[in-house]
Scaffold this active site. Structure first.
Site, PDB file in Angstrom:
ATOM      1  N   TYR A  88     -12.111  -2.327  -3.775  1.00  0.00           N
ATOM      2  CA  TYR A  88     -12.756  -2.359  -2.455  1.00  0.00           C
ATOM      3  C   TYR A  88     -14.276  -2.329  -2.570  1.00  0.00           C
ATOM      4  O   TYR A  88     -14.940  -1.731  -1.716  1.00  0.00           O
ATOM      5  CB  TYR A  88     -12.253  -1.180  -1.615  1.00  0.00           C
ATOM      6  CG  TYR A  88     -10.865  -1.386  -1.027  1.00  0.00           C
ATOM      7  CD1 TYR A  88     -10.560  -2.515  -0.257  1.00  0.00           C
ATOM      8  CD2 TYR A  88      -9.857  -0.439  -1.210  1.00  0.00           C
ATOM      9  CE1 TYR A  88      -9.300  -2.696   0.296  1.00  0.00           C
ATOM     10  CE2 TYR A  88      -8.579  -0.624  -0.651  1.00  0.00           C
ATOM     11  CZ  TYR A  88      -8.319  -1.750   0.105  1.00  0.00           C
ATOM     12  OH  TYR A  88      -7.073  -1.924   0.661  1.00  0.00           O
ATOM     13  N   HIS A  98      -1.915  -5.327   1.357  1.00  0.00           N
ATOM     14  CA  HIS A  98      -3.199  -5.986   1.112  1.00  0.00           C
ATOM     15  C   HIS A  98      -2.907  -7.383   0.585  1.00  0.00           C
ATOM     16  O   HIS A  98      -2.027  -7.547  -0.259  1.00  0.00           O
ATOM     17  CB  HIS A  98      -4.031  -5.232   0.063  1.00  0.00           C
ATOM     18  CG  HIS A  98      -5.197  -6.038  -0.427  1.00  0.00           C
ATOM     19  ND1 HIS A  98      -6.412  -6.031   0.226  1.00  0.00           N
ATOM     20  CD2 HIS A  98      -5.308  -6.932  -1.444  1.00  0.00           C
ATOM     21  CE1 HIS A  98      -7.231  -6.893  -0.396  1.00  0.00           C
ATOM     22  NE2 HIS A  98      -6.577  -7.439  -1.408  1.00  0.00           N
ATOM     23  N   THR A 112      -5.890  -7.574  10.203  1.00  0.00           N
ATOM     24  CA  THR A 112      -6.135  -6.270   9.566  1.00  0.00           C
ATOM     25  C   THR A 112      -5.746  -5.104  10.473  1.00  0.00           C
ATOM     26  O   THR A 112      -5.079  -4.169  10.035  1.00  0.00           O
ATOM     27  CB  THR A 112      -7.635  -6.142   9.198  1.00  0.00           C
ATOM     28  OG1 THR A 112      -7.998  -7.269   8.412  1.00  0.00           O
ATOM     29  CG2 THR A 112      -7.903  -4.879   8.415  1.00  0.00           C
ATOM     30  N   ARG A 114       2.255  -6.910   9.032  1.00  0.00           N
ATOM     31  CA  ARG A 114       1.559  -5.822   9.735  1.00  0.00           C
ATOM     32  C   ARG A 114       2.005  -5.746  11.200  1.00  0.00           C
ATOM     33  O   ARG A 114       2.176  -4.660  11.755  1.00  0.00           O
ATOM     34  CB  ARG A 114       0.046  -6.011   9.645  1.00  0.00           C
ATOM     35  CG  ARG A 114      -0.506  -5.688   8.252  1.00  0.00           C
ATOM     36  CD  ARG A 114      -1.902  -6.236   8.077  1.00  0.00           C
ATOM     37  NE  ARG A 114      -2.567  -5.765   6.889  1.00  0.00           N
ATOM     38  CZ  ARG A 114      -3.726  -6.265   6.456  1.00  0.00           C
ATOM     39  NH1 ARG A 114      -4.326  -7.250   7.117  1.00  0.00           N
ATOM     40  NH2 ARG A 114      -4.284  -5.791   5.362  1.00  0.00           N
ATOM     41  N   GLU A 123      -9.381  -9.915  -7.789  1.00  0.00           N
ATOM     42  CA  GLU A 123      -8.402  -8.839  -7.582  1.00  0.00           C
ATOM     43  C   GLU A 123      -7.296  -8.892  -8.627  1.00  0.00           C
ATOM     44  O   GLU A 123      -6.857  -7.851  -9.131  1.00  0.00           O
ATOM     45  CB  GLU A 123      -7.838  -8.925  -6.153  1.00  0.00           C
ATOM     46  CG  GLU A 123      -8.906  -8.588  -5.118  1.00  0.00           C
ATOM     47  CD  GLU A 123      -8.541  -8.944  -3.683  1.00  0.00           C
ATOM     48  OE1 GLU A 123      -7.419  -9.447  -3.433  1.00  0.00           O
ATOM     49  OE2 GLU A 123      -9.388  -8.715  -2.792  1.00  0.00           O
ATOM     50  N   PHE A 134     -15.710   3.725   6.983  1.00  0.00           N
ATOM     51  CA  PHE A 134     -14.273   4.000   6.844  1.00  0.00           C
ATOM     52  C   PHE A 134     -13.835   4.164   5.393  1.00  0.00           C
ATOM     53  O   PHE A 134     -12.671   4.465   5.126  1.00  0.00           O
ATOM     54  CB  PHE A 134     -13.441   2.905   7.537  1.00  0.00           C
ATOM     55  CG  PHE A 134     -13.604   1.510   6.956  1.00  0.00           C
ATOM     56  CD1 PHE A 134     -12.923   1.119   5.812  1.00  0.00           C
ATOM     57  CD2 PHE A 134     -14.452   0.588   7.566  1.00  0.00           C
ATOM     58  CE1 PHE A 134     -13.062  -0.162   5.288  1.00  0.00           C
ATOM     59  CE2 PHE A 134     -14.604  -0.699   7.050  1.00  0.00           C
ATOM     60  CZ  PHE A 134     -13.903  -1.070   5.907  1.00  0.00           C
ATOM     61  N   ASN A 171      -1.998   0.073   6.900  1.00  0.00           N
ATOM     62  CA  ASN A 171      -1.488  -1.195   7.418  1.00  0.00           C
ATOM     63  C   ASN A 171      -0.609  -1.936   6.402  1.00  0.00           C
ATOM     64  O   ASN A 171      -0.558  -3.156   6.368  1.00  0.00           O
ATOM     65  CB  ASN A 171      -2.641  -2.064   7.941  1.00  0.00           C
ATOM     66  CG  ASN A 171      -3.703  -2.320   6.887  1.00  0.00           C
ATOM     67  OD1 ASN A 171      -3.562  -1.906   5.737  1.00  0.00           O
ATOM     68  ND2 ASN A 171      -4.756  -3.021   7.263  1.00  0.00           N
ATOM     69  N   LYS A 217       0.830  -1.202   0.000  1.00  0.00           N
ATOM     70  CA  LYS A 217       0.000   0.000   0.000  1.00  0.00           C
ATOM     71  C   LYS A 217       0.876   1.268   0.000  1.00  0.00           C
ATOM     72  O   LYS A 217       2.099   1.182   0.210  1.00  0.00           O
ATOM     73  CB  LYS A 217      -0.936  -0.040   1.212  1.00  0.00           C
ATOM     74  CG  LYS A 217      -1.987  -1.157   1.124  1.00  0.00           C
ATOM     75  CD  LYS A 217      -2.900  -1.112   2.347  1.00  0.00           C
ATOM     76  CE  LYS A 217      -4.038  -2.104   2.244  1.00  0.00           C
ATOM     77  NZ  LYS A 217      -4.932  -2.037   3.429  1.00  0.00           N
TER      78      LYS A 217
END
Ligand code: CDP
Ligand code: MG
Length: 148
Positions: A49, A115, A91, A102, A126, A57, A112, A9
């Site tokens: 997502y 993914h 997560t 993480r 994905e 969120f 975090n 990320k």
């Protein structure tokens, strides 16, 4: 052979964790068959997502994930979806075990670091969102016989 999707990320890229994370993937004995560096568009964020669009969120998540480049990868290996999902850790980094990516590198729920696909179905969806068929490379990895 099973395939999964892994993404470093924006925080992972900005915090110079790309080499560390790819190193962990390589040392685990997983095979990289797709790799790209890109900045996620609003459209791709909504696609990736899609199950979170209505959640409270999501606006924070969307502005974070589109804020700076990411590294996207396709990995192949026996049971690779579960293997890499476990390596990523829980997560919320407050609950991620040390030794997980993480657990070792994150403290923030949104930022975090990584993914990973949570199931074979998510992995297939994905991978298609980020990679064209011809961007996934089939090859023999010489270390594979030693990885078992
Ligand atoms: O990434 P993972 O599949 O483990 O978790 P998720 O529940 O599918 O949520 C996707 C991402 O949204 C998380 O990795 C966090 O970056 C973010 N998130 C958040 O910022 N706040 C939450 N309460 C839940 C998730
Ligand atoms: Mg998820």
């Amino acid at each position: 052979m099973e395939k999964t999707f892994l993404m470093i990320k924006p925080d992972g890229v900005q915090r110079n964790l790309v080499g560390e994370i790819i190193g962990r993937v390589e040392k685990k004995g997983l095979k990289i068959i797709g790799l790209k560096f890109l900045q996620i568009s609003d459209k791709l964020a909504d696609k990736h997502y899609e199950e979170h669009i209505e959640k409270e969120f999501y606006s924070e998540l969307k502005s974070f994930i589109t804020s700076s480049p990411v590294v996207a990868m396709v990995l192949e290996g026996d049971n690779v979806v579960e293997v890499i999902h476990k390596m990523a850790g829980a997560t919320n980094p407050k609950n991620s075990a040390y030794g997980t990516i993480r657990g070792d590198y994150a403290i923030n729920f949104t930022k975090n670091v990584i993914h990973t696909s949570d199931s074979l179905e998510s992995a297939n969806r994905e991978i298609k969102n980020f990679f064209k068929t011809e961007e996934i490379v089939n090859y023999v990895q010489s270390s594979q016989i030693w990885n078992g």
